[in-house]
Design a protein around this motif. Structure first.
Motif, PDB file in Angstrom:
ATOM      1  N   ASP A  57      38.401  69.732 -71.748  1.00  0.00           N
ATOM      2  CA  ASP A  57      39.043  68.831 -72.713  1.00  0.00           C
ATOM      3  C   ASP A  57      39.646  69.612 -73.869  1.00  0.00           C
ATOM      4  OD1 ASP A  57      38.486  66.591 -71.253  1.00  0.00           O
ATOM      5  OD2 ASP A  57      36.773  65.946 -72.451  1.00  0.00           O
ATOM      6  N   SER A  58      38.945  70.644 -74.310  1.00  0.00           N
ATOM      7  CA  SER A  58      39.463  71.452 -75.417  1.00  0.00           C
ATOM      8  C   SER A  58      40.750  72.159 -75.017  1.00  0.00           C
ATOM      9  CB  SER A  58      38.415  72.478 -75.866  1.00  0.00           C
ATOM     10  OG  SER A  58      38.255  73.516 -74.919  1.00  0.00           O
ATOM     11  N   PHE A  59      40.828  72.582 -73.758  1.00  0.00           N
ATOM     12  CA  PHE A  59      42.052  73.204 -73.262  1.00  0.00           C
ATOM     13  C   PHE A  59      43.201  72.195 -73.251  1.00  0.00           C
ATOM     14  CE2 PHE A  59      41.112  77.341 -70.872  1.00  0.00           C
ATOM     15  CZ  PHE A  59      40.088  77.674 -71.739  1.00  0.00           C
ATOM     16  N   PHE A  64      47.261  73.077 -73.159  1.00  0.00           N
ATOM     17  CA  PHE A  64      47.258  73.539 -71.771  1.00  0.00           C
ATOM     18  C   PHE A  64      48.159  72.678 -70.894  1.00  0.00           C
ATOM     19  CE2 PHE A  64      45.490  73.711 -67.440  1.00  0.00           C
ATOM     20  CZ  PHE A  64      45.542  75.073 -67.216  1.00  0.00           C
ATOM     21  N   GLN A  65      48.025  71.371 -71.016  1.00  0.00           N
ATOM     22  CA  GLN A  65      48.792  70.474 -70.152  1.00  0.00           C
ATOM     23  C   GLN A  65      50.293  70.616 -70.385  1.00  0.00           C
ATOM     24  OE1 GLN A  65      47.060  66.625 -69.993  1.00  0.00           O
ATOM     25  NE2 GLN A  65      48.592  65.781 -68.620  1.00  0.00           N
ATOM     26  N   ASP A  66      50.707  70.614 -71.644  1.00  0.00           N
ATOM     27  CA  ASP A  66      52.135  70.779 -71.955  1.00  0.00           C
ATOM     28  C   ASP A  66      52.630  72.157 -71.529  1.00  0.00           C
ATOM     29  OD1 ASP A  66      52.281  68.252 -73.010  1.00  0.00           O
ATOM     30  OD2 ASP A  66      51.974  68.903 -75.083  1.00  0.00           O
ATOM     31  N   ALA A  71      55.585  75.615 -67.729  1.00  0.00           N
ATOM     32  CA  ALA A  71      55.501  76.722 -66.783  1.00  0.00           C
ATOM     33  C   ALA A  71      56.043  76.310 -65.417  1.00  0.00           C
ATOM     34  CB  ALA A  71      54.055  77.189 -66.654  1.00  0.00           C
ATOM     35  N   ILE A  72      55.700  75.107 -64.982  1.00  0.00           N
ATOM     36  CA  ILE A  72      56.167  74.607 -63.688  1.00  0.00           C
ATOM     37  C   ILE A  72      57.686  74.432 -63.701  1.00  0.00           C
ATOM     38  CG2 ILE A  72      56.132  72.636 -62.097  1.00  0.00           C
ATOM     39  CD1 ILE A  72      53.181  72.228 -62.926  1.00  0.00           C
ATOM     40  N   ASP A  73      58.199  73.806 -64.756  1.00  0.00           N
ATOM     41  CA  ASP A  73      59.648  73.591 -64.852  1.00  0.00           C
ATOM     42  C   ASP A  73      60.402  74.919 -64.883  1.00  0.00           C
ATOM     43  OD1 ASP A  73      59.100  70.921 -64.913  1.00  0.00           O
ATOM     44  OD2 ASP A  73      59.436  70.661 -67.062  1.00  0.00           O
ATOM     45  N   SER A  74      59.836  75.890 -65.602  1.00  0.00           N
ATOM     46  CA  SER A  74      60.470  77.207 -65.680  1.00  0.00           C
ATOM     47  C   SER A  74      60.468  77.891 -64.321  1.00  0.00           C
ATOM     48  CB  SER A  74      59.731  78.080 -66.702  1.00  0.00           C
ATOM     49  OG  SER A  74      60.263  79.393 -66.731  1.00  0.00           O
ATOM     50  N   ALA A  75      59.346  77.779 -63.611  1.00  0.00           N
ATOM     51  CA  ALA A  75      59.250  78.392 -62.278  1.00  0.00           C
ATOM     52  C   ALA A  75      60.247  77.758 -61.316  1.00  0.00           C
ATOM     53  CB  ALA A  75      57.824  78.246 -61.744  1.00  0.00           C
ATOM     54  N   ILE A  76      60.397  76.439 -61.403  1.00  0.00           N
ATOM     55  CA  ILE A  76      61.358  75.740 -60.538  1.00  0.00           C
ATOM     56  C   ILE A  76      62.775  76.254 -60.798  1.00  0.00           C
ATOM     57  CG2 ILE A  76      62.438  73.515 -60.040  1.00  0.00           C
ATOM     58  CD1 ILE A  76      59.730  72.209 -60.721  1.00  0.00           C
ATOM     59  N   ASN A  77      63.151  76.322 -62.066  1.00  0.00           N
ATOM     60  CA  ASN A  77      64.513  76.731 -62.423  1.00  0.00           C
ATOM     61  C   ASN A  77      64.789  78.188 -62.056  1.00  0.00           C
ATOM     62  OD1 ASN A  77      65.131  74.185 -63.482  1.00  0.00           O
ATOM     63  ND2 ASN A  77      64.388  74.720 -65.519  1.00  0.00           N
ATOM     64  N   ASN A 111      49.908  83.305 -68.836  1.00  0.00           N
ATOM     65  CA  ASN A 111      50.312  83.326 -70.241  1.00  0.00           C
ATOM     66  C   ASN A 111      49.829  82.084 -70.989  1.00  0.00           C
ATOM     67  OD1 ASN A 111      51.631  85.778 -69.902  1.00  0.00           O
ATOM     68  ND2 ASN A 111      53.598  84.814 -69.413  1.00  0.00           N
ATOM     69  N   VAL A 112      49.900  80.938 -70.311  1.00  0.00           N
ATOM     70  CA  VAL A 112      49.419  79.692 -70.928  1.00  0.00           C
ATOM     71  C   VAL A 112      47.919  79.783 -71.195  1.00  0.00           C
ATOM     72  CG1 VAL A 112      49.060  77.213 -70.571  1.00  0.00           C
ATOM     73  CG2 VAL A 112      51.218  78.259 -69.911  1.00  0.00           C
ATOM     74  N   LEU A 113      47.174  80.302 -70.230  1.00  0.00           N
ATOM     75  CA  LEU A 113      45.727  80.456 -70.412  1.00  0.00           C
ATOM     76  C   LEU A 113      45.410  81.343 -71.607  1.00  0.00           C
ATOM     77  CD1 LEU A 113      44.386  80.858 -66.750  1.00  0.00           C
ATOM     78  CD2 LEU A 113      43.641  79.147 -68.415  1.00  0.00           C
ATOM     79  N   ASN A 114      46.088  82.478 -71.703  1.00  0.00           N
ATOM     80  CA  ASN A 114      45.855  83.383 -72.833  1.00  0.00           C
ATOM     81  C   ASN A 114      46.091  82.680 -74.161  1.00  0.00           C
ATOM     82  OD1 ASN A 114      45.152  85.629 -71.337  1.00  0.00           O
ATOM     83  ND2 ASN A 114      47.241  86.415 -71.218  1.00  0.00           N
ATOM     84  N   SER A 115      47.208  81.979 -74.239  1.00  0.00           N
ATOM     85  CA  SER A 115      47.570  81.288 -75.477  1.00  0.00           C
ATOM     86  C   SER A 115      46.554  80.214 -75.854  1.00  0.00           C
ATOM     87  CB  SER A 115      48.958  80.664 -75.316  1.00  0.00           C
ATOM     88  OG  SER A 115      49.312  79.906 -76.454  1.00  0.00           O
TER      89      SER A 115
END
Length: 236
Positions: A57-59, A64-66, A71-77, A111-115
């Motif tokens: 929940d804290s993530f 994390f979700q945003d 990340a997904i949209d960037s990978a798709i593009n 990168n998202v996890l690190n942030s």
């Protein structure tokens, strides 16, 4: 009556870029969240369920979700660009899978996890020791996430094979004027379509079956369709 041909050579665009993007955001998002959950449990086996939930929940509450959606949209593009896809639409599951992989989805998730870990530790939401355990075990988390993503694409391949099988079964029943058999296969097709990525080539024949089945059923199970009616069913 001649046998029906389900293949549609018309250039109807029954899917679009936004539908495929939404599908990937949902499907990959679930795979990543599940991988995170499994990874945290693996890294900290002594934690009780409530503590695991609190960490997740804290993530989620700290970006994390945003971050994953981005990340997904960037990978798709990026993946589309690498594959030279200029129409905006994926033509098959293999293209989807290759694009996501080539688009660097795992590096972006890392990168998202690190942030997010840094943020929740800095804000005192989780302890520095817990944050360090997760960071040090990040490769295990990413490994779980990678396996989940691969599994989702494998499921898609299996789902497509099932859809093609049910569609061909329906076609055979149609040619034999076996409406009960058509109904049985139609129900399977409808259920399977809910699990299929919105890719035009994959689902066009199934959509034609839907239209023809509805037409025959509404006409009192009359199989004597004109060529115009068959063509119309392909276009709808």
């Amino acid at each position: 009556m001649s046998e029906i041909v389900l293949e549609n050579n018309l250039s109807n665009n029954i899917t679009n870029e936004n539908e495929q993007k939404s599908f990937l955001e949902t499907t990959l998002g679930k795979a990543i969240n599940t991988g995170l959950d499994i990874g945290i449990r693996y890294l900290m086996p002594d934690l009780i369920e409530e503590q695991i939930i609190d960490i997740k929940d804290s993530f989620l509450k700290n970006g994390f979700q945003d971050g994953i959606k981005t990340a997904i949209d960037s990978a798709i593009n990026l993946g589309k660009s690498a594959l030279g896809i200029i129409t905006g639409n994926f033509e098959d599951i293999n293209q989807m899978q290759t694009a996501v992989k080539n688009g660097g989805i795992i590096d972006s998730v890392s990168n998202v996890l690190n942030s997010v870990i840094n943020k929740v530790v800095d804000n005192g939401v989780i302890s520095n020791s817990v944050g360090k355990v997760i960071k040090n075990g990040k490769n295990a988390l990413l490994s779980n996430i990678t396996k989940n993503i691969e599994s989702e694409f494998e499921n898609q391949v299996n789902n497509i094979e099932k859809l093609e099988k049910y569609t061909n079964n329906w076609k055979e029943c149609f040619n034999n004027k076996d409406f009960d058999g058509m109904e049985r296969e139609f129900d399977k097709i409808e259920e399977q379509l809910e699990n299929i990525a919105p890719i035009e080539k994959t689902i066009q024949s199934a959509r034609t079956v839907e239209n023809l089945h509805t037409l025959i059923k509404n006409n009192g199970k009359n199989f004597d369709l004109s060529q115009e009616e068959i063509e119309l069913a392909k276009m709808l």
